[in-house]
Design a protein around this motif. Sequence first.
Motif, PDB file in Angstrom:
ATOM      1  N   ARG A 228       0.840  -1.209   0.000  1.00 16.94           N
ATOM      2  CA  ARG A 228       0.000   0.000   0.000  1.00 16.94           C
ATOM      3  C   ARG A 228       0.874   1.257   0.000  1.00 16.94           C
ATOM      4  O   ARG A 228       2.075   1.199   0.259  1.00 16.94           O
ATOM      5  CB  ARG A 228      -0.874   0.036   1.251  1.00 16.94           C
ATOM      6  N   ASN A 251     -10.273   6.845   3.269  1.00 12.35           N
ATOM      7  CA  ASN A 251      -9.301   6.325   2.301  1.00 12.35           C
ATOM      8  C   ASN A 251      -8.777   4.970   2.769  1.00 12.35           C
ATOM      9  O   ASN A 251      -7.613   4.822   3.142  1.00 12.35           O
ATOM     10  CB  ASN A 251      -8.143   7.312   2.137  1.00 12.35           C
ATOM     11  N   THR A 253      -7.771   2.355   1.373  1.00 15.87           N
ATOM     12  CA  THR A 253      -6.675   1.698   0.654  1.00 15.87           C
ATOM     13  C   THR A 253      -5.300   2.267   1.006  1.00 15.87           C
ATOM     14  O   THR A 253      -4.276   1.735   0.586  1.00 15.87           O
ATOM     15  CB  THR A 253      -6.880   1.810  -0.866  1.00 15.87           C
ATOM     16  N   LYS A 255      -2.457   3.304   3.893  1.00 15.54           N
ATOM     17  CA  LYS A 255      -2.018   3.053   5.268  1.00 15.54           C
ATOM     18  C   LYS A 255      -1.593   4.375   5.913  1.00 15.54           C
ATOM     19  O   LYS A 255      -1.089   5.287   5.227  1.00 15.54           O
ATOM     20  CB  LYS A 255      -0.851   2.077   5.274  1.00 15.54           C
ATOM     21  N   TYR A 277     -11.035   1.420  10.360  1.00 19.59           N
ATOM     22  CA  TYR A 277     -10.426   0.191   9.842  1.00 19.59           C
ATOM     23  C   TYR A 277      -9.298  -0.320  10.736  1.00 19.59           C
ATOM     24  O   TYR A 277      -8.409  -1.032  10.283  1.00 19.59           O
ATOM     25  CB  TYR A 277      -9.927   0.418   8.413  1.00 19.59           C
ATOM     26  N   GLN A 293      -5.306  -0.370   9.622  1.00 19.44           N
ATOM     27  CA  GLN A 293      -4.977   0.760   8.736  1.00 19.44           C
ATOM     28  C   GLN A 293      -4.046   1.773   9.368  1.00 19.44           C
ATOM     29  O   GLN A 293      -3.245   2.408   8.678  1.00 19.44           O
ATOM     30  CB  GLN A 293      -6.261   1.462   8.287  1.00 19.44           C
TER      31      GLN A 293
END
Length: 406
Positions: A228, A251, A253, A255, A277, A293
């Motif tokens: 990521r 967001n 996606t 990290k 997340y 995340q």
Amino acid sequence: MKCLYNIAMECYGAGVALASLWNTKARLWSAGRKDLFERMRSSIDPNSRIIWIHVASLGEFEQGRPIIEKIKAEKPEYKILLTFFSPSGYEIRKNYTGADYIFYLPLDTPKNAKQFLDIVNPEIAIFVKYEYWLNLLAQLRARKVRTFIVSAIYRDKSIFFRSYGEMWRTALDTFETIFVQDNHSRTLLAKLGCDNVIVAGDTRFDRVAQIAAAAKRIDFVEQFKGDRRLFVAGSSWGEDEELIVRLANENPTIKFVIAPHEMEDSRMAKIAQTAKYGAVRYTQYKAEDADKQILILDTMGMLSSVYGYANFSYIGGGFGVGIHNTLEAATFGLPISFGPNYKKFKEARDMITLGAATSISNYDELNRWFTPLRDDITHLATVSQISKEYTAKHQGATEIFYKTVF
């Protein structure tokens, strides 16, 4: 006027002593100065050739560090005495091996200034950026000690240019050379008749170049990031963290690493509770946490290396007293965002002008800055290159200082 200054110093010392009953930093400030002169006498060899370097706190230490290490490498006949005013610098760097002696600076009273310099007897004194202690500077003038200030910056409203600033203007006479960051500072000092000024730039650029060159590989960050992209928020405060967690939640996606400026359990718990997340603290990280995340960096000394893994960055403090160190992120070629209180930081103003950085006042502005960088690889590469080139272009202040002094 000098009498009022001395009274202010005594009141300051008494105020800190009183505050130490409930405030941790005040307690450290007072305890660190207890029996200070006795400890100095027992540690400092009176036959040593001393170069004294004074910094206010941790940020100024990082500015002074390239100079300390240059002198240690090139002039081993000298011993380095490093002093701090603030506990937030001293307590973190009191075991720094680049200096031979490390102490708190005594309160700037006439008696303390004389006693301090009687013990130290420096051949050279170097002040980093600011800290104009009038009694110490007067003693240095009287003793004809070679004295310098490095990475200094002066503004139109500085006390030196006020009608009541005569004592501070006199203090400038102490310095053999004043090394300033920019031409505006030189112009202002010229109005006071100072012609011993060199525009050398800021030694922090040399320091962040050292940091980038020595950046460590961090296995757990590589594992956490995976394939990521990574957003790093450094030296964040509560209001910063609210914005960054919301950005993370929108967001999934991307990290995120959040490095709080002060690692309060309640604030770190709030980050974890509001992270949609998942979030984990570095000190509690396990391999199975790699799918979360947000990583909360609840440790010191790693942030500068973590920037090396990032694609985007946010620097905290801009909703409070002022932004923290932007150059550590910039040296890795990161696009940078920060809150609205940035104007006293030249490098932040420069990078905004160049397009490498953006100031935001709310979440919508943060999102408008981030979205094009996230979605347009070419735009991200362009901004990243501007950021990296800016830091590379401004290196060299340490060498200018060294060649002038030695």
